[in-house]
Design an enzyme around this catalytic site. Structure first.
Site, PDB file in Angstrom:
ATOM      1  N   PHE A  78       0.877  -1.185   0.000  1.00 62.42           N
ATOM      2  CA  PHE A  78       0.000   0.000   0.000  1.00 62.42           C
ATOM      3  C   PHE A  78       0.910   1.230   0.000  1.00 62.42           C
ATOM      4  O   PHE A  78       1.128   1.848   1.051  1.00 62.42           O
ATOM      5  CB  PHE A  78      -0.906   0.006   1.235  1.00 62.42           C
ATOM      6  CG  PHE A  78      -1.978  -1.047   1.212  1.00 62.42           C
ATOM      7  CD1 PHE A  78      -3.173  -0.832   0.532  1.00 62.42           C
ATOM      8  CD2 PHE A  78      -1.792  -2.257   1.859  1.00 62.42           C
ATOM      9  CE1 PHE A  78      -4.168  -1.810   0.510  1.00 62.42           C
ATOM     10  CE2 PHE A  78      -2.780  -3.235   1.840  1.00 62.42           C
ATOM     11  CZ  PHE A  78      -3.969  -3.008   1.156  1.00 62.42           C
ATOM     12  N   PHE A 115       2.830   1.174   3.904  1.00 62.60           N
ATOM     13  CA  PHE A 115       3.057  -0.147   4.498  1.00 62.60           C
ATOM     14  C   PHE A 115       2.745  -1.249   3.501  1.00 62.60           C
ATOM     15  O   PHE A 115       2.111  -1.026   2.452  1.00 62.60           O
ATOM     16  CB  PHE A 115       2.228  -0.319   5.780  1.00 62.60           C
ATOM     17  CG  PHE A 115       0.765  -0.611   5.557  1.00 62.60           C
ATOM     18  CD1 PHE A 115       0.307  -1.923   5.423  1.00 62.60           C
ATOM     19  CD2 PHE A 115      -0.163   0.418   5.484  1.00 62.60           C
ATOM     20  CE1 PHE A 115      -1.044  -2.190   5.213  1.00 62.60           C
ATOM     21  CE2 PHE A 115      -1.509   0.152   5.284  1.00 62.60           C
ATOM     22  CZ  PHE A 115      -1.957  -1.153   5.148  1.00 62.60           C
ATOM     23  N   GLU A 158       1.223  -5.243   3.418  1.00 64.43           N
ATOM     24  CA  GLU A 158       0.523  -6.268   4.197  1.00 64.43           C
ATOM     25  C   GLU A 158       1.042  -7.647   3.780  1.00 64.43           C
ATOM     26  O   GLU A 158       1.078  -7.961   2.582  1.00 64.43           O
ATOM     27  CB  GLU A 158      -0.988  -6.193   3.900  1.00 64.43           C
ATOM     28  CG  GLU A 158      -1.751  -7.321   4.548  1.00 64.43           C
ATOM     29  CD  GLU A 158      -3.190  -7.458   4.024  1.00 64.43           C
ATOM     30  OE1 GLU A 158      -3.546  -6.768   3.056  1.00 64.43           O
ATOM     31  OE2 GLU A 158      -3.933  -8.263   4.602  1.00 64.43           O
ATOM     32  N   ILE A 159       1.462  -8.437   4.754  1.00 63.07           N
ATOM     33  CA  ILE A 159       1.861  -9.805   4.447  1.00 63.07           C
ATOM     34  C   ILE A 159       0.621 -10.678   4.585  1.00 63.07           C
ATOM     35  O   ILE A 159      -0.038 -10.684   5.633  1.00 63.07           O
ATOM     36  CB  ILE A 159       2.969 -10.287   5.404  1.00 63.07           C
ATOM     37  CG1 ILE A 159       4.228  -9.475   5.135  1.00 63.07           C
ATOM     38  CG2 ILE A 159       3.239 -11.778   5.223  1.00 63.07           C
ATOM     39  CD1 ILE A 159       5.355  -9.766   6.063  1.00 63.07           C
ATOM     40  N   VAL A 160       0.327 -11.397   3.518  1.00 60.16           N
ATOM     41  CA  VAL A 160      -0.913 -12.167   3.516  1.00 60.16           C
ATOM     42  C   VAL A 160      -0.638 -13.634   3.866  1.00 60.16           C
ATOM     43  O   VAL A 160      -1.237 -14.189   4.774  1.00 60.16           O
ATOM     44  CB  VAL A 160      -1.599 -12.050   2.135  1.00 60.16           C
ATOM     45  CG1 VAL A 160      -2.941 -12.750   2.155  1.00 60.16           C
ATOM     46  CG2 VAL A 160      -1.773 -10.586   1.750  1.00 60.16           C
ATOM     47  N   CYS A 215       2.650 -16.635   4.258  1.00 62.34           N
ATOM     48  CA  CYS A 215       4.089 -16.858   4.279  1.00 62.34           C
ATOM     49  C   CYS A 215       4.300 -18.335   4.588  1.00 62.34           C
ATOM     50  O   CYS A 215       3.773 -18.839   5.583  1.00 62.34           O
ATOM     51  CB  CYS A 215       4.692 -15.970   5.366  1.00 62.34           C
ATOM     52  SG  CYS A 215       6.333 -16.434   5.819  1.00 62.34           S
ATOM     53  N   LEU A 253       2.943  -5.085   7.944  1.00 65.33           N
ATOM     54  CA  LEU A 253       1.873  -5.467   8.868  1.00 65.33           C
ATOM     55  C   LEU A 253       1.371  -6.842   8.474  1.00 65.33           C
ATOM     56  O   LEU A 253       1.361  -7.185   7.276  1.00 65.33           O
ATOM     57  CB  LEU A 253       0.705  -4.477   8.775  1.00 65.33           C
ATOM     58  CG  LEU A 253       0.887  -3.105   9.411  1.00 65.33           C
ATOM     59  CD1 LEU A 253      -0.315  -2.220   9.080  1.00 65.33           C
ATOM     60  CD2 LEU A 253       1.063  -3.189  10.925  1.00 65.33           C
ATOM     61  N   ILE A 256      -6.030  -3.049   5.139  1.00 63.89           N
ATOM     62  CA  ILE A 256      -5.558  -4.399   5.419  1.00 63.89           C
ATOM     63  C   ILE A 256      -6.758  -5.328   5.672  1.00 63.89           C
ATOM     64  O   ILE A 256      -7.794  -4.885   6.169  1.00 63.89           O
ATOM     65  CB  ILE A 256      -4.599  -4.350   6.639  1.00 63.89           C
ATOM     66  CG1 ILE A 256      -3.883  -5.678   6.836  1.00 63.89           C
ATOM     67  CG2 ILE A 256      -5.278  -3.903   7.887  1.00 63.89           C
ATOM     68  CD1 ILE A 256      -2.755  -5.587   7.863  1.00 63.89           C
ATOM     69  N   TYR A 267      -8.561 -10.263  10.354  1.00 60.45           N
ATOM     70  CA  TYR A 267      -9.010 -11.618  10.686  1.00 60.45           C
ATOM     71  C   TYR A 267      -9.320 -11.665  12.181  1.00 60.45           C
ATOM     72  O   TYR A 267      -8.504 -11.209  12.992  1.00 60.45           O
ATOM     73  CB  TYR A 267      -7.913 -12.645  10.373  1.00 60.45           C
ATOM     74  CG  TYR A 267      -7.479 -12.666   8.915  1.00 60.45           C
ATOM     75  CD1 TYR A 267      -8.050 -13.573   8.028  1.00 60.45           C
ATOM     76  CD2 TYR A 267      -6.510 -11.784   8.441  1.00 60.45           C
ATOM     77  CE1 TYR A 267      -7.649 -13.597   6.691  1.00 60.45           C
ATOM     78  CE2 TYR A 267      -6.110 -11.805   7.115  1.00 60.45           C
ATOM     79  CZ  TYR A 267      -6.672 -12.712   6.236  1.00 60.45           C
ATOM     80  OH  TYR A 267      -6.278 -12.729   4.933  1.00 60.45           O
TER      81      TYR A 267
HETATM   82  N1  COA Z   1       6.535 -20.608  15.970  1.00 58.94           N
HETATM   83  C1  COA Z   1       7.703 -20.251  16.530  1.00 58.94           C
HETATM   84  N2  COA Z   1       8.857 -20.234  15.871  1.00 58.94           N
HETATM   85  C2  COA Z   1       8.832 -20.645  14.587  1.00 58.94           C
HETATM   86  C3  COA Z   1       7.669 -21.056  13.942  1.00 58.94           C
HETATM   87  C4  COA Z   1       6.469 -21.031  14.704  1.00 58.94           C
HETATM   88  N3  COA Z   1       5.321 -21.380  14.187  1.00 58.94           N
HETATM   89  N4  COA Z   1       7.982 -21.408  12.692  1.00 58.94           N
HETATM   90  C5  COA Z   1       9.291 -21.220  12.546  1.00 58.94           C
HETATM   91  N5  COA Z   1       9.778 -20.761  13.691  1.00 58.94           N
HETATM   92  C6  COA Z   1      11.155 -20.382  13.989  1.00 58.94           C
HETATM   93  C7  COA Z   1      12.183 -21.397  13.579  1.00 58.94           C
HETATM   94  O1  COA Z   1      12.309 -22.428  14.543  1.00 58.94           O
HETATM   95  C8  COA Z   1      13.388 -20.513  13.504  1.00 58.94           C
HETATM   96  O2  COA Z   1      13.847 -20.188  14.787  1.00 58.94           O
HETATM   97  P1  COA Z   1      15.394 -20.202  15.183  1.00 58.94           P
HETATM   98  O3  COA Z   1      16.043 -19.307  14.200  1.00 58.94           O
HETATM   99  O4  COA Z   1      15.420 -19.678  16.568  1.00 58.94           O
HETATM  100  O5  COA Z   1      15.834 -21.625  15.067  1.00 58.94           O
HETATM  101  C9  COA Z   1      12.843 -19.248  12.916  1.00 58.94           C
HETATM  102  O6  COA Z   1      11.462 -19.240  13.245  1.00 58.94           O
HETATM  103  C10 COA Z   1      12.976 -19.148  11.414  1.00 58.94           C
HETATM  104  O7  COA Z   1      13.441 -20.282  10.859  1.00 58.94           O
HETATM  105  P2  COA Z   1      13.661 -20.399   9.331  1.00 58.94           P
HETATM  106  O8  COA Z   1      14.370 -21.676   9.032  1.00 58.94           O
HETATM  107  O9  COA Z   1      14.263 -19.183   8.830  1.00 58.94           O
HETATM  108  O10 COA Z   1      12.178 -20.449   8.771  1.00 58.94           O
HETATM  109  P3  COA Z   1      11.459 -21.588   7.964  1.00 58.94           P
HETATM  110  O11 COA Z   1      12.149 -21.781   6.685  1.00 58.94           O
HETATM  111  O12 COA Z   1      11.294 -22.745   8.802  1.00 58.94           O
HETATM  112  O13 COA Z   1      10.073 -20.897   7.667  1.00 58.94           O
HETATM  113  C11 COA Z   1       7.799 -20.622   8.309  1.00 58.94           C
HETATM  114  C12 COA Z   1       9.259 -20.431   8.690  1.00 58.94           C
HETATM  115  C13 COA Z   1       6.934 -20.048   9.397  1.00 58.94           C
HETATM  116  C14 COA Z   1       7.531 -19.878   7.023  1.00 58.94           C
HETATM  117  C15 COA Z   1       7.570 -22.115   8.119  1.00 58.94           C
HETATM  118  O14 COA Z   1       7.799 -22.749   9.333  1.00 58.94           O
HETATM  119  C16 COA Z   1       6.178 -22.453   7.648  1.00 58.94           C
HETATM  120  O15 COA Z   1       5.917 -22.513   6.465  1.00 58.94           O
HETATM  121  N6  COA Z   1       5.237 -22.695   8.563  1.00 58.94           N
HETATM  122  C17 COA Z   1       3.893 -23.045   8.228  1.00 58.94           C
HETATM  123  C18 COA Z   1       3.112 -21.881   7.670  1.00 58.94           C
HETATM  124  C19 COA Z   1       3.005 -20.736   8.658  1.00 58.94           C
HETATM  125  O16 COA Z   1       2.726 -20.919   9.802  1.00 58.94           O
HETATM  126  N7  COA Z   1       3.203 -19.515   8.174  1.00 58.94           N
HETATM  127  C20 COA Z   1       3.219 -18.314   8.961  1.00 58.94           C
HETATM  128  C21 COA Z   1       1.970 -17.564   8.902  1.00 58.94           C
HETATM  129  S1  COA Z   1       1.387 -17.135   7.333  1.00 58.94           S
END
Ligand code: COA
Length: 796
Positions: free
Chosen positions: A522, A527, A529-531, A533, A565, A596, A599
């Site tokens: 936006f 900002f 918005e992350i939808v 990830c 955000l 944004i 939810y």
């Molecule tokens: N809660 C707490 N910590 C989390 C986490 C969660 N749900 N998911 C990942 N982490 C932590 C990892 O353990 C890591 O911590 P560290 O650096 O202290 O070891 C850090 O976040 C990032 O790790 P990284 O390897 O860079 O990330 P990733 O490649 O594992 O990707 C996500 C992280 C969240 C994208 C991945 O775990 C995922 O796809 N999760 C399912 C979808 C999701 O929940 N998305 C987020 C909301 S849209």
């Protein structure tokens, strides 16, 4: 029309003109020197060659004049020197009519008794040089150099068409004329101000740009980019700016008036002194900043690009990458020039020392190769070396100048620490300062560098054709999101991933999307918005999620966005926290409400982006810095480690002592000014301890001799006053103070004052106010304070 019409040559014998006007008539000008700046910079080597030749010839002429016999030099000087005869107002000896065709710079040397042609003077030549009696050869050459500069300036003034430029030449001509008359160094004062005119200067900002925008490149590319930056600076430093009248049409009112001021400054401080070395020369890139660059960038960069293309074949092959990278560099610089808040133009922004030092080191290693490369464009632009004034200050390397005074510690110390860190096999990777898994970050970056993984921002479009690859990646990303976010309806995911207002930062491995961040910028609200990830299950916890987020942050910063955000569900909060997000929303609600997607069961999280931080480099930079810091601390520790006896003053009754009096503190680098000044803070100690001790000795001596000092001259004994020590726990007297002084105990004023104060408080505590002792204490205390004040040792 440019300001670059300065070159005049003396190729004909002089008729012994004694004014610049006459000099003008007898000189020929270099043919192409008055050409326009556009032609001069981009237009061709012939013209540049002419210019170089002209500069050389100016120097040759000066050398020739400097080597004339003294009598001829004096004759030349006489033509610009006021007649010393009382009442005569003639400002320069004029050659008699019959010798006007003869050249004092050639074989002609008038007799010192010859009369001045000026009818109101008629005094001999000797009257015009009487004040130069005993002048040293170097001072004489300095004056002659200024005279030649003046004559050249006068010629240039005749030839230049632009009125603004003409006025500046006239001003400088008069300045030099006046300086020759008064035998003073020319100093430019007035409304133009003193250089540098803006902070940061262009040179510094360009170095910052290399770090800020290109630090992710591999070391070789980064080094090339530094060469590109230096080539750009060289080009700028030898660039002929167009006169303000020529720019009238293409600048808005404010820019036009800024340009006019800067153009004048450039003429006075940079351009003219390149030819007239009796004026101090400054380099354009070191004294000007964003304001000037903005107004000239477009035209200048076009010319530079053209030059790069036309000169490509003349570049050594191994240096052609400079040419290849130039457009990328110029694009990057342009983007930062257009932004209002680009960090490279922030005076406080500075690339980390480690980067600066590394660049400098690499540069030093590469000096021979560099010279052959980066100078070529400059040489064809306007290289200064050949025709540079012979006594011109040796030019320091650009990088060195940028980084001057930037290091808190001496460079060698930091270099030593960096070397130790890079050689250390036992570097402790378990970070204390930044508890991030460092090796993960390094692995991901290494993969990226090898192109085993790639990051691309992709999105759908309704107005432009979307290529097949993008479509396939979007489909793949949609699946990744759907698998990793099972709670989200698939249709909703598809809708947003393919929505044209949304984009996705895709992580591609072996041409397959293995992760991504879907986002919606936006820009009007500042900002993004992350939808969604997500990273594919088998690739999680390898650092990809963090690196994705860092890329998104850098991408956003480069587009002027400072806030991210997202609505995170409870599973994702931990991940977002680790990426710098917080539930504490620093943005005002009206900025994002209604924009944004909200939810119910999720938590809004916010991450503020700092425009000076390159997030993809952040972990590495912090790690490097912390390792270097640890090494510096270790080195310092080894240097200063020394066990000292403990402090005894507390046992002796002092409730507190000033920090600076702790032995050894200063040796390890502690400085008094590290503490913020407080109003009640005493004056700083004189830095010389011996001085301080002698001041205390003198005060103590005076106090001892005072007629109320008798009760305090030596310790009270139990024999004299049996119950004294029942009441007084920390006794003090002038004799003990004398002994302490001899032992060097009074390192600070506070310690000395504390002991003296104890004498008086003890006395007033033990004795009642109506006693002689009590009165003596009051009186001696006042005397003591007066003495201290006299020596500047008392607080105001
Ligand atoms: N809660 C707490 N910590 C989390 C986490 C969660 N749900 N998911 C990942 N982490 C932590 C990892 O353990 C890591 O911590 P560290 O650096 O202290 O070891 C850090 O976040 C990032 O790790 P990284 O390897 O860079 O990330 P990733 O490649 O594992 O990707 C996500 C992280 C969240 C994208 C991945 O775990 C995922 O796809 N999760 C399912 C979808 C999701 O929940 N998305 C987020 C909301 S849209």
């Amino acid at each position: 029309m440019s300001g670059g019409s300065l070159i005049t040559l003396k190729t004909q014998p002089s008729d012994a003109a004694n004014s610049a006007n006459a000099a003008a008539q007898q000189q020929q000008t270099a043919n192409g020197a008055a050409a326009s700046s556009a032609q001069n910079v981009g237009g061709g080597n012939a013209q540049e060659g002419t210019r170089q030749n002209s500069l050389q010839r100016i120097q040759q002429r000066k050398q020739k004049v400097f080597s004339l016999p003294v009598s001829q030099k004096l004759a030349k000087l006489s033509m610009y020197s006021a007649c010393q005869t009382e009442g005569c107002r003639c400002t320069g000896w004029k050659t008699p009519q019959e010798n006007r065709h003869r050249d004092v710079e050639s074989s002609y040397c008038p007799e010192f008794s010859e009369e001045c042609r000026n009818v109101s003077c008629r005094h001999p030549l000797s009257a015009h040089i009487a004040h130069l009696d005993g002048i040293s050869n170097s001072s004489m050459d300095e004056l002659l150099g200024a005279i030649i500069d003046m004559e050249n300036l006068f010629m240039s003034m005749q030839r230049v068409e632009d009125e603004d430029t003409k006025k500046v030449y006239l001003y400088l001509f008069r300045l030099l004329r006046q300086c020759v008359l008064t035998r003073q160094h020319p100093t430019i004062r007035g409304p133009l101000g003193d250089p540098p005119f803006e902070s940061p200067c262009i040179t510094k900002a360009v170095l910052s740009l290399v770090f800020y925008k290109f630090n992710h490149l591999n070391p070789t590319e980064l080094q090339t980019m530094t060469e590109v930056a230096k080539t750009f600076l060289n080009f700028l430093n030898h660039y002929n700016f167009e006169s303000p009248s020529a720019r009238r049409g293409d600048l808005n009112h404010e820019d036009a008036s800024n340009y006019k001021i800067n153009y004048t400054r450039w003429l006075v401080f940079c351009h003219v002194p390149a030819f007239c070395n009796s004026l101090r020369q400054f380099e354009t890139s070191l004294v000007f900043g964003k304001t000037l660059l903005r107004t000239v960038f477009q035209y200048m960069s076009q010319q530079l690009k053209k030059k790069c293309i036309s000169e490509r074949d003349r570049f050594p092959e191994d240096k052609r990458s400079i040419i290849t990278l130039m457009p990328k560099f110029l694009e990057g610089l342009k983007a930062e020039l257009l932004k209002d808040n680009s960090p490279i133009w922030d005076p406080n922004y500075r690339p980390p020392n480690a980067f600066v030092i590394q660049q400098r080191k690499r540069h030093q290693e590469a000096i021979p190769a560099t010279n052959s490369g980066s100078s070529v464009v400059a040489a064809n632009g306007k290289r200064s070396s050949a025709g540079e004034p012979v006594n011109k200050r040796a030019k320091k390397d650009v990088l060195e100048r940028i980084t001057e005074n930037q290091d808190d510690l001496p460079t060698e110390v930091v270099m030593r620490a960096m070397k130790a860190v890079s050689e250390s096999k036992t570097t402790n990777k378990a970070e204390i300062l930044f508890p991030v898994n460092v090796s993960r970050d390094e692995n991901v970056k290494a993969e990226e560098q090898k192109r085993a993984i790639e990051f691309h921002v992709v999105g759908n479009s309704l107005t432009k054709p979307v290529d097949k690859q993008t479509m396939l990646w979007l489909l793949g990303l949609q699946l990744v999101f759907a698998y990793q976010l099972p709670e989200m309806p698939r249709e909703y995911i598809s809708q947003l991933v393919f929505d044209t207002k949304h984009k996705t930062l895709a992580l591609i491995k072996e041409n397959q999307p293995i992760g991504g961040i879907c986002f919606r910028p936006f820009p009007t609200q500042g900002f993004t918005e992350i939808v969604f990830c997500a990273v594919t299950m088998s690739e999680q916890v390898k650092g990809y999620g963090t690196h994705l987020m860092n890329h998104l942050k850098d991408y956003s910063i480069q587009r002027g966005i400072k806030h991210l955000l997202t609505f995170a569900d409870c599973d994702a909060i931990g991940y977002f926290k680790k990426q710098g997000f917080s539930k504490d929303i620093k943005l005002a609600r009206p900025v994002y409400a209604g924009y944004i997607k909200e939810y119910d069961s999720a938590t809004l999280m916010h991450c503020e982006l700092h425009p000076s931080i390159v997030n993809t480099q952040f972990i590495a930079v912090i790690r490097n810095q912390s390792e270097i810091l640890k090494e510096l601390i270790a080195q310092r520790h080894n240097e200063v480690q020394k066990v000292r006896p403990g402090l005894t003053c507390f046992k002796e009754g002092l409730p507190s002592i000033p920090v600076e009096s702790i032995p050894g503190l200063r040796e390890i680098g502690w400085k008094p000014q590290m503490r913020p000044a407080r109003a009640s803070r005493p004056l700083e100690e004189p830095s010389d301890p011996e001085k301080l001790a002698s001041a205390f000795a003198s005060v103590l001596q005076s106090v001892r001799q005072h007629n109320t000092a008798w009760p305090f001259l030596r310790p009270v004994t139990a024999a004299e006053v049996p119950d004294y020590y029942d009441h007084i726990k920390y006794p003090m007297d002038l004799k003990t103070m004398g002994e302490r002084l001899k032992k060097g105990y009074y390192q600070t004023r506070r310690l000395f004052m504390a002991d003296m104060a104890r004498i008086f408080t003890n006395c007033r505590f033990y004795n009642s106010p109506d006693t002689e002792y009590f009165r003596c204490a009051n009186s001696l205390e006042r005397y003591f304070q007066t003495k201290m004040r006299e020596l500047g040792l008392w607080d105001k």
